[in-house]
Design a protein around this motif. Structure first.
Motif, PDB file in Angstrom:
ATOM      1  N   PHE A 188       0.860  -1.129   0.068  1.00 34.23           N
ATOM      2  CA  PHE A 188       0.062   0.088  -0.079  1.00 34.23           C
ATOM      3  C   PHE A 188       0.884   1.269  -0.102  1.00 34.23           C
ATOM      4  O   PHE A 188       0.534   2.344  -0.504  1.00 34.23           O
ATOM      5  CB  PHE A 188      -0.895   0.058   1.239  1.00 34.23           C
ATOM      6  N   GLY A 189       1.959   1.322   0.576  1.00 37.37           N
ATOM      7  CA  GLY A 189       2.830   2.427   0.986  1.00 37.37           C
ATOM      8  C   GLY A 189       3.785   2.625  -0.250  1.00 37.37           C
ATOM      9  O   GLY A 189       3.926   3.864  -0.400  1.00 37.37           O
ATOM     10  N   GLY A 190       4.171   1.873  -0.977  1.00 40.71           N
ATOM     11  CA  GLY A 190       5.335   1.955  -2.063  1.00 40.71           C
ATOM     12  C   GLY A 190       6.489   1.683  -1.493  1.00 40.71           C
ATOM     13  O   GLY A 190       6.723   1.119  -0.846  1.00 40.71           O
ATOM     14  N   LYS A 191       7.525   2.518  -2.250  1.00 37.65           N
ATOM     15  CA  LYS A 191       9.146   2.362  -2.140  1.00 37.65           C
ATOM     16  C   LYS A 191       9.480   2.858  -0.733  1.00 37.65           C
ATOM     17  O   LYS A 191       8.650   4.178  -0.201  1.00 37.65           O
ATOM     18  CB  LYS A 191       9.899   3.152  -3.260  1.00 37.65           C
ATOM     19  N   ILE A 192       9.916   2.401   0.147  1.00 38.30           N
ATOM     20  CA  ILE A 192      10.432   2.635   1.323  1.00 38.30           C
ATOM     21  C   ILE A 192      11.645   3.388   1.398  1.00 38.30           C
ATOM     22  O   ILE A 192      12.617   3.329   0.672  1.00 38.30           O
ATOM     23  CB  ILE A 192      10.757   1.160   2.222  1.00 38.30           C
ATOM     24  N   LYS A 193      11.696   4.506   2.130  1.00 37.80           N
ATOM     25  CA  LYS A 193      12.501   5.491   2.550  1.00 37.80           C
ATOM     26  C   LYS A 193      13.620   5.048   3.431  1.00 37.80           C
ATOM     27  O   LYS A 193      14.807   4.945   3.432  1.00 37.80           O
ATOM     28  CB  LYS A 193      12.246   6.880   2.588  1.00 37.80           C
ATOM     29  N   SER A 194      13.163   4.920   4.903  1.00 36.28           N
ATOM     30  CA  SER A 194      13.851   4.559   5.882  1.00 36.28           C
ATOM     31  C   SER A 194      12.999   3.910   6.888  1.00 36.28           C
ATOM     32  O   SER A 194      11.730   3.931   7.055  1.00 36.28           O
ATOM     33  CB  SER A 194      14.533   5.829   6.516  1.00 36.28           C
ATOM     34  N   ILE A 195      13.579   3.174   7.970  1.00 35.02           N
ATOM     35  CA  ILE A 195      12.916   2.499   9.081  1.00 35.02           C
ATOM     36  C   ILE A 195      13.653   2.813  10.177  1.00 35.02           C
ATOM     37  O   ILE A 195      14.714   2.615  10.489  1.00 35.02           O
ATOM     38  CB  ILE A 195      12.836   0.938   8.920  1.00 35.02           C
ATOM     39  N   LYS A 196      12.754   2.872  11.385  1.00 36.61           N
ATOM     40  CA  LYS A 196      13.259   3.053  12.695  1.00 36.61           C
ATOM     41  C   LYS A 196      12.340   1.842  13.626  1.00 36.61           C
ATOM     42  O   LYS A 196      11.154   2.033  13.487  1.00 36.61           O
ATOM     43  CB  LYS A 196      13.174   4.190  13.503  1.00 36.61           C
ATOM     44  N   GLY A 197      13.096   1.171  14.234  1.00 35.52           N
ATOM     45  CA  GLY A 197      12.325   0.063  14.755  1.00 35.52           C
ATOM     46  C   GLY A 197      12.811  -0.487  16.270  1.00 35.52           C
ATOM     47  O   GLY A 197      14.046  -0.168  16.625  1.00 35.52           O
ATOM     48  N   ARG A 198      12.093  -1.415  16.965  1.00 38.85           N
ATOM     49  CA  ARG A 198      12.472  -1.926  18.305  1.00 38.85           C
ATOM     50  C   ARG A 198      11.883  -3.229  18.322  1.00 38.85           C
ATOM     51  O   ARG A 198      10.859  -3.683  17.951  1.00 38.85           O
ATOM     52  CB  ARG A 198      11.853  -1.014  19.328  1.00 38.85           C
ATOM     53  N   ILE A 199      12.920  -4.044  18.823  1.00 36.32           N
ATOM     54  CA  ILE A 199      12.290  -5.614  18.963  1.00 36.32           C
ATOM     55  C   ILE A 199      12.355  -5.772  20.814  1.00 36.32           C
ATOM     56  O   ILE A 199      13.443  -5.057  21.373  1.00 36.32           O
ATOM     57  CB  ILE A 199      13.135  -6.563  18.333  1.00 36.32           C
ATOM     58  N   ASP A 200      11.484  -6.570  21.111  1.00 36.18           N
ATOM     59  CA  ASP A 200      11.545  -6.914  22.637  1.00 36.18           C
ATOM     60  C   ASP A 200      11.018  -8.227  22.985  1.00 36.18           C
ATOM     61  O   ASP A 200      10.511  -8.798  22.000  1.00 36.18           O
ATOM     62  CB  ASP A 200      10.824  -5.821  23.401  1.00 36.18           C
ATOM     63  N   ASN A 201      11.069  -8.631  24.067  1.00 35.08           N
ATOM     64  CA  ASN A 201      10.453 -10.009  24.777  1.00 35.08           C
ATOM     65  C   ASN A 201       9.637  -9.669  25.992  1.00 35.08           C
ATOM     66  O   ASN A 201      10.049  -9.361  27.023  1.00 35.08           O
ATOM     67  CB  ASN A 201      11.391 -11.076  24.998  1.00 35.08           C
ATOM     68  N   PHE A 202       8.358  -9.604  25.683  1.00 34.74           N
ATOM     69  CA  PHE A 202       7.540  -9.345  27.056  1.00 34.74           C
ATOM     70  C   PHE A 202       7.252 -10.674  27.959  1.00 34.74           C
ATOM     71  O   PHE A 202       6.934 -10.515  28.843  1.00 34.74           O
ATOM     72  CB  PHE A 202       6.302  -8.717  26.676  1.00 34.74           C
ATOM     73  N   THR A 203       7.358 -11.610  27.341  1.00 34.70           N
ATOM     74  CA  THR A 203       7.306 -12.986  28.106  1.00 34.70           C
ATOM     75  C   THR A 203       8.543 -13.343  28.554  1.00 34.70           C
ATOM     76  O   THR A 203       9.622 -12.691  28.155  1.00 34.70           O
ATOM     77  CB  THR A 203       6.622 -14.136  27.041  1.00 34.70           C
ATOM     78  N   ASP A 204       8.574 -14.509  29.253  1.00 32.78           N
ATOM     79  CA  ASP A 204       9.751 -14.917  30.005  1.00 32.78           C
ATOM     80  C   ASP A 204      10.090 -16.326  29.567  1.00 32.78           C
ATOM     81  O   ASP A 204      10.916 -17.070  29.892  1.00 32.78           O
ATOM     82  CB  ASP A 204       9.680 -15.044  31.380  1.00 32.78           C
ATOM     83  N   TYR A 205       9.621 -16.456  28.125  1.00 37.35           N
ATOM     84  CA  TYR A 205       9.972 -17.766  27.381  1.00 37.35           C
ATOM     85  C   TYR A 205      11.488 -18.036  27.033  1.00 37.35           C
ATOM     86  O   TYR A 205      12.164 -17.062  26.791  1.00 37.35           O
ATOM     87  CB  TYR A 205       9.286 -18.212  26.088  1.00 37.35           C
ATOM     88  N   ASP A 206      11.826 -19.303  27.110  1.00 40.42           N
ATOM     89  CA  ASP A 206      13.245 -19.589  26.703  1.00 40.42           C
ATOM     90  C   ASP A 206      13.303 -19.612  25.380  1.00 40.42           C
ATOM     91  O   ASP A 206      13.428 -20.620  24.694  1.00 40.42           O
ATOM     92  CB  ASP A 206      13.582 -20.690  27.540  1.00 40.42           C
ATOM     93  N   ILE A 207      13.354 -18.627  24.604  1.00 39.68           N
ATOM     94  CA  ILE A 207      13.371 -18.245  23.267  1.00 39.68           C
ATOM     95  C   ILE A 207      14.423 -17.252  22.637  1.00 39.68           C
ATOM     96  O   ILE A 207      14.643 -16.440  23.568  1.00 39.68           O
ATOM     97  CB  ILE A 207      12.138 -17.954  22.709  1.00 39.68           C
ATOM     98  N   GLU A 208      14.837 -17.440  21.414  1.00 44.45           N
ATOM     99  CA  GLU A 208      15.866 -16.505  21.081  1.00 44.45           C
ATOM    100  C   GLU A 208      15.268 -15.343  20.052  1.00 44.45           C
ATOM    101  O   GLU A 208      15.632 -14.307  20.179  1.00 44.45           O
ATOM    102  CB  GLU A 208      16.859 -17.191  20.340  1.00 44.45           C
ATOM    103  N   VAL A 209      14.139 -15.716  19.858  1.00 43.06           N
ATOM    104  CA  VAL A 209      13.349 -14.782  18.989  1.00 43.06           C
ATOM    105  C   VAL A 209      12.522 -13.731  19.572  1.00 43.06           C
ATOM    106  O   VAL A 209      12.265 -13.928  20.823  1.00 43.06           O
ATOM    107  CB  VAL A 209      12.331 -15.515  17.799  1.00 43.06           C
ATOM    108  N   GLU A 210      12.074 -12.566  18.988  1.00 38.32           N
ATOM    109  CA  GLU A 210      11.262 -11.825  19.639  1.00 38.32           C
ATOM    110  C   GLU A 210       9.836 -12.183  19.642  1.00 38.32           C
ATOM    111  O   GLU A 210       9.377 -12.849  18.938  1.00 38.32           O
ATOM    112  CB  GLU A 210      11.327 -10.416  18.785  1.00 38.32           C
TER     113      GLU A 210
END
Length: 332
Positions: A188-210
């Motif tokens: 929908f948005g078209g060509k991207i110019k830039s990205i600012k992001g954050r990843i986190d883990n709110f659970t206490d699972y024993d995983i490597e992924v966000e």
């Protein structure tokens, strides 16, 4: 004559594929493959294999659906493509941008048709919005919001440990639960110019992924996208995508498209729905699969190509890098 079809991988999403194949008059399911022999009970009326190369060698297949864990997408697709069989690959395309580039090189070196299963592009709501954007009836797109708040208990990862591994899954909530939302946002948005992001883990699972991520996606046309996803919610809430035009505002929620009219949301169109526990997948697998079969039969190329699926992978990588470096990542 019906296309002879096989399926590699009999995990959760394969059930949707098997159902669509059996309903489609253009296809005949002739063989399935999984390393777990107990899965033989899932599909009793076709030939069962534990080695996909053996299946392809022995069966005269026109097309194979690959429904495997993410880390197997590229190597198995490469093998099957080199064996000359057309492919329908479940999302996501692959693990990361590096592997996406390998996919691009593969697509340029072979004649095999490879369709990526980004089926939400075939939703009625998506098509309506895309037509509205293309027509310029409501002016420019100024803003896009994508929200995914789902629930994945710890058992989701312990039952299938690859899901919690960065090496095997390529990520968590973004690549597994939100790839379709990111795909539609960039569509929908078209060509991207830039990205600012954050990843986190709110659970206490024993995983490597966000389990949670957010981002601001700036497009070249000055549209701004806001994205949020989590699998730390207590239920699978409806995915929500909002598109703000110069002269209108639309929202996809509960598989329906709404337009703001005089301060009230008016329903415009509703997507077809999938029954059962996987209802949130939507029903457009069938439409995407049917369209792809038509392309194979008529030798046309109007399906979701590898190049179409690369941007969502690049977005995820950019969000991850931005979070790690705490800075805006320019698109390139």
């Amino acid at each position: 004559m019906a296309l002879k079809v096989g399926v590699i991988g009999l995990g959760d999403v394969s059930i949707v594929h098997l159902h669509a194949i059996k309903l489609n008059k253009k296809s005949e399911l002739v063989a399935v493959c999984d390393i777990d022999e107990s899965k033989r009970e899932l599909v009793k009326d076709v030939n069962f294999y534990t080695n996909y190369k053996e299946m392809i060698e022995k069966e005269n297949l026109d097309c194979v659906h690959i429904c495997l864990p993410h880390y197997l997408h590229y190597p198995v697709t490469k093998d099957v493509a080199n064996l000359g069989v057309d492919i329908l690959l479940e999302k996501p395309l692959c693990l990361d941008t590096k592997e996406a580039n390998k996919f691009k090189e593969l697509s340029e070196s072979i004649d095999t048709n490879i369709c990526i299963c980004l089926q939400n592009r075939y939703n009625k709501t998506t098509k309506y919005l895309q037509e509205a954007i293309n027509s310029n009836e409501y002016g420019k797109v100024l803003g896009i919001k994508g929200l995914v708040a789902w629930d994945r208990p710890e058992e989701y990862y312990t039952l299938k440990p690859w899901r919690g591994s960065m090496k095997l899954a390529g990520g968590g909530a973004m690549i597994n639960q939100s790839i379709h939302t990111l795909d539609l946002m960039q569509l929908f948005g078209g060509k991207i110019k830039s990205i600012k992001g954050r990843i986190d883990n709110f659970t206490d699972y024993d995983i490597e992924v966000e389990d949670t991520a957010s981002a601001c996606i700036n497009f070249e046309n000055d549209c701004r996208g806001i994205f949020f996803t989590t699998v730390a919610h207590k239920t699978n809430s409806s995915v929500e995508i909002e598109v703000i035009f110069e002269n209108g505002e639309f929202t996809i929620k509960d598989s329906k498209l709404y337009k703001m009219l005089d301060g009230e949301k008016v329903e415009i169109i509703e997507d077809d729905k999938l029954s059962g526990t996987k209802h949130y997948y939507g029903a457009s697998h069938f439409d995407l699969i049917d369209n792809y079969y038509n392309c194979l039969i008529n030798d046309t190329k109007n399906y979701v190509h590898i190049e179409d699926a690369i941007n969502s992978i690049k977005i995820i990588d950019a969000i991850r890098v931005s979070s790690k470096q705490d800075k805006i990542i320019n698109w390139g």
